[in-house]
Design an enzyme around this catalytic site. Sequence first.
Site, PDB file in Angstrom:
ATOM      1  N   LYS A 101     -64.796  74.040  95.179  1.00 36.81           N
ATOM      2  CA  LYS A 101     -65.359  73.769  93.868  1.00 36.81           C
ATOM      3  C   LYS A 101     -66.826  73.357  93.980  1.00 36.81           C
ATOM      4  O   LYS A 101     -67.578  73.402  93.013  1.00 36.81           O
ATOM      5  CB  LYS A 101     -64.596  72.603  93.199  1.00 36.81           C
ATOM      6  CG  LYS A 101     -63.110  72.838  93.093  1.00 36.81           C
ATOM      7  CD  LYS A 101     -62.398  71.552  92.668  1.00 36.81           C
ATOM      8  CE  LYS A 101     -60.911  71.653  92.868  1.00 36.81           C
ATOM      9  NZ  LYS A 101     -60.264  70.327  92.802  1.00 36.81           N
ATOM     10  N   GLY A 102     -67.206  72.911  95.171  1.00 34.12           N
ATOM     11  CA  GLY A 102     -68.502  72.235  95.342  1.00 34.12           C
ATOM     12  C   GLY A 102     -69.717  73.043  94.942  1.00 34.12           C
ATOM     13  O   GLY A 102     -70.715  72.492  94.484  1.00 34.12           O
TER      14      GLY A 102
ATOM     15  N   GLU B 115     -72.832  78.476  98.922  1.00 32.79           N
ATOM     16  CA  GLU B 115     -72.073  77.333  99.443  1.00 32.79           C
ATOM     17  C   GLU B 115     -72.792  76.030  99.118  1.00 32.79           C
ATOM     18  O   GLU B 115     -74.017  76.003  99.013  1.00 32.79           O
ATOM     19  CB  GLU B 115     -71.950  77.455 100.975  1.00 32.79           C
ATOM     20  CG  GLU B 115     -70.564  77.804 101.471  1.00 32.79           C
ATOM     21  CD  GLU B 115     -69.545  76.674 101.344  1.00 32.79           C
ATOM     22  OE1 GLU B 115     -69.620  75.864 100.399  1.00 32.79           O
ATOM     23  OE2 GLU B 115     -68.665  76.613 102.212  1.00 32.79           O
ATOM     24  N   ASP B 116     -72.038  74.967  98.984  1.00 31.90           N
ATOM     25  CA  ASP B 116     -72.670  73.669  98.756  1.00 31.90           C
ATOM     26  C   ASP B 116     -73.312  73.133 100.035  1.00 31.90           C
ATOM     27  O   ASP B 116     -74.456  72.717 100.045  1.00 31.90           O
ATOM     28  CB  ASP B 116     -71.669  72.654  98.170  1.00 31.90           C
ATOM     29  CG  ASP B 116     -70.366  72.535  98.966  1.00 31.90           C
ATOM     30  OD1 ASP B 116     -70.185  73.216  99.997  1.00 31.90           O
ATOM     31  OD2 ASP B 116     -69.499  71.745  98.535  1.00 31.90           O
TER      32      ASP B 116
ATOM     33  N   ASP C  68     -71.587  72.387 107.284  1.00 31.34           N
ATOM     34  CA  ASP C  68     -71.423  71.214 108.142  1.00 31.34           C
ATOM     35  C   ASP C  68     -71.157  71.726 109.561  1.00 31.34           C
ATOM     36  O   ASP C  68     -72.082  72.065 110.286  1.00 31.34           O
ATOM     37  CB  ASP C  68     -70.269  70.394 107.553  1.00 31.34           C
ATOM     38  CG  ASP C  68     -70.052  69.070 108.239  1.00 31.34           C
ATOM     39  OD1 ASP C  68     -71.026  68.475 108.702  1.00 31.34           O
ATOM     40  OD2 ASP C  68     -68.892  68.614 108.292  1.00 31.34           O
TER      41      ASP C  68
ATOM     42  N   LYS D  56     -76.367  70.559 107.651  1.00 31.40           N
ATOM     43  CA  LYS D  56     -76.473  69.426 108.590  1.00 31.40           C
ATOM     44  C   LYS D  56     -76.541  70.012 109.997  1.00 31.40           C
ATOM     45  O   LYS D  56     -75.509  70.188 110.651  1.00 31.40           O
ATOM     46  CB  LYS D  56     -75.221  68.549 108.507  1.00 31.40           C
ATOM     47  CG  LYS D  56     -75.054  67.765 107.230  1.00 31.40           C
ATOM     48  CD  LYS D  56     -73.883  66.799 107.390  1.00 31.40           C
ATOM     49  CE  LYS D  56     -73.056  66.708 106.159  1.00 31.40           C
ATOM     50  NZ  LYS D  56     -71.818  65.939 106.334  1.00 31.40           N
TER      51      LYS D  56
ATOM     52  N   PHE E 277     -72.326  61.694 105.571  1.00 33.15           N
ATOM     53  CA  PHE E 277     -71.435  62.291 104.574  1.00 33.15           C
ATOM     54  C   PHE E 277     -72.055  62.066 103.200  1.00 33.15           C
ATOM     55  O   PHE E 277     -72.367  60.935 102.832  1.00 33.15           O
ATOM     56  CB  PHE E 277     -70.027  61.705 104.648  1.00 33.15           C
ATOM     57  CG  PHE E 277     -69.040  62.537 103.880  1.00 33.15           C
ATOM     58  CD1 PHE E 277     -68.437  63.633 104.482  1.00 33.15           C
ATOM     59  CD2 PHE E 277     -68.751  62.249 102.557  1.00 33.15           C
ATOM     60  CE1 PHE E 277     -67.548  64.439 103.763  1.00 33.15           C
ATOM     61  CE2 PHE E 277     -67.865  63.050 101.827  1.00 33.15           C
ATOM     62  CZ  PHE E 277     -67.264  64.142 102.440  1.00 33.15           C
ATOM     63  N   VAL E 278     -72.249  63.152 102.461  1.00 35.99           N
ATOM     64  CA  VAL E 278     -72.959  63.049 101.186  1.00 35.99           C
ATOM     65  C   VAL E 278     -72.081  63.460 100.010  1.00 35.99           C
ATOM     66  O   VAL E 278     -71.130  64.227 100.167  1.00 35.99           O
ATOM     67  CB  VAL E 278     -74.253  63.898 101.202  1.00 35.99           C
ATOM     68  CG1 VAL E 278     -75.265  63.326 102.182  1.00 35.99           C
ATOM     69  CG2 VAL E 278     -73.964  65.364 101.508  1.00 35.99           C
TER      70      VAL E 278
ATOM     71  N   ASP F 129     -68.102  66.326  96.904  1.00 40.06           N
ATOM     72  CA  ASP F 129     -67.154  65.268  96.581  1.00 40.06           C
ATOM     73  C   ASP F 129     -66.727  64.495  97.806  1.00 40.06           C
ATOM     74  O   ASP F 129     -66.862  64.949  98.946  1.00 40.06           O
ATOM     75  CB  ASP F 129     -65.889  65.890  95.982  1.00 40.06           C
ATOM     76  CG  ASP F 129     -65.062  66.629  97.030  1.00 40.06           C
ATOM     77  OD1 ASP F 129     -65.614  67.559  97.660  1.00 40.06           O
ATOM     78  OD2 ASP F 129     -63.890  66.269  97.245  1.00 40.06           O
TER      79      ASP F 129
ATOM     80  N   ARG G 180     -68.634  64.322  92.163  1.00 47.37           N
ATOM     81  CA  ARG G 180     -69.273  65.632  92.018  1.00 47.37           C
ATOM     82  C   ARG G 180     -70.314  65.623  90.902  1.00 47.37           C
ATOM     83  O   ARG G 180     -71.252  66.415  90.900  1.00 47.37           O
ATOM     84  CB  ARG G 180     -68.225  66.704  91.661  1.00 47.37           C
ATOM     85  CG  ARG G 180     -67.216  67.012  92.748  1.00 47.37           C
ATOM     86  CD  ARG G 180     -66.426  68.263  92.377  1.00 47.37           C
ATOM     87  NE  ARG G 180     -65.179  68.387  93.126  1.00 47.37           N
ATOM     88  CZ  ARG G 180     -65.082  68.956  94.327  1.00 47.37           C
ATOM     89  NH1 ARG G 180     -66.152  69.428  94.923  1.00 47.37           N
ATOM     90  NH2 ARG G 180     -63.916  69.037  94.939  1.00 47.37           N
TER      91      ARG G 180
HETATM   92  P1  IMP Z   1     -67.547  73.031 107.554  1.00 41.46           P
HETATM   93  O1  IMP Z   1     -66.432  74.037 107.663  1.00 41.46           O
HETATM   94  O2  IMP Z   1     -67.392  71.921 108.565  1.00 41.46           O
HETATM   95  O3  IMP Z   1     -68.927  73.641 107.623  1.00 41.46           O
HETATM   96  O4  IMP Z   1     -67.363  72.295 106.182  1.00 41.46           O
HETATM   97  C1  IMP Z   1     -67.714  72.891 105.004  1.00 41.46           C
HETATM   98  C2  IMP Z   1     -67.098  72.199 103.813  1.00 41.46           C
HETATM   99  O5  IMP Z   1     -66.780  70.820 104.089  1.00 41.46           O
HETATM  100  C3  IMP Z   1     -68.073  72.185 102.669  1.00 41.46           C
HETATM  101  O6  IMP Z   1     -67.968  73.369 101.886  1.00 41.46           O
HETATM  102  C4  IMP Z   1     -67.698  70.935 101.935  1.00 41.46           C
HETATM  103  O7  IMP Z   1     -66.665  71.197 101.006  1.00 41.46           O
HETATM  104  C5  IMP Z   1     -67.165  70.005 103.003  1.00 41.46           C
HETATM  105  N1  IMP Z   1     -68.215  69.059 103.456  1.00 41.46           N
HETATM  106  C6  IMP Z   1     -68.869  69.067 104.627  1.00 41.46           C
HETATM  107  N2  IMP Z   1     -69.744  68.051 104.702  1.00 41.46           N
HETATM  108  C7  IMP Z   1     -69.645  67.388 103.544  1.00 41.46           C
HETATM  109  C8  IMP Z   1     -70.319  66.232 103.001  1.00 41.46           C
HETATM  110  O8  IMP Z   1     -71.201  65.596 103.611  1.00 41.46           O
HETATM  111  N3  IMP Z   1     -69.922  65.850 101.754  1.00 41.46           N
HETATM  112  C9  IMP Z   1     -68.970  66.511 101.035  1.00 41.46           C
HETATM  113  N4  IMP Z   1     -68.336  67.598 101.491  1.00 41.46           N
HETATM  114  C10 IMP Z   1     -68.665  68.025 102.739  1.00 41.46           C
HETATM  115 MG    MG Z   2     -65.063  69.550  99.559  1.00 35.46          MG
END
Ligand code: IMP
Ligand code: MG
Length: 182
Positions: free
Chosen positions: A50-51, A106-107, A110, A138, A159-160, A166, A172
Amino acid sequence: MSTPARVAGEAAVGEVLVTAEDLQRRVAELGEEISRDYAGRSLLLVGVLKGAVFFLSDLMRFIDIPVEVDFMAVASYGSATDSSGVVRILKDLDAAIEDRDVLIVEDIVDSGLTLQYLLRNLGSRNPRTLEVCALLTKPERRKVDLPTRYVGFEIPDRFVVGYGLDYAERHRNLPFVAALES
Ligand code: IMP
Ligand code: MG
């Protein structure tokens, strides 16, 4: 009822890392850049629920070429703050993307594991082009190297929440991006 949202109530919104003004300015720049890069073509934005909804809806208003939107929802197994890379599709796209110019919106990137899965999955459907536009990244947390063509802001390893992001579905609605204090 014991929901994660109650637990989230114990975490406080801390330092603002990206202000509302900086978000709006950068989103406008990205929209103009995307419009230039895809001039003469039509674009399909794929928002990751949803982000990314908040970012996508603002971004779209700064795109002045023909543009359509579709959404995917994925869940990554893992803890509240760490994704595992094992991704499950909760909602797939409404339409085929073969021969389309597709931009994943994408939001945040990470570890990069969710995006890696999406790139492979959507790539196998034979789009004409497939690129990524992420509001936040990040770099310190990255586990896999990915081509992210458009990035809004690089942020430190915190963590943001806010502007779509969220913690256990909370925060959000904040108009800025802030660190969460545990
Ligand atoms: P990844 O697979 O580790 O890159 O994570 C991606 C997803 O994790 C993002 O689309 C977010 O939904 C969530 N996410 C990662 N870091 C954060 C954060 O700092 N705050 C909130 N959601 C996060
Ligand atoms: Mg999320």
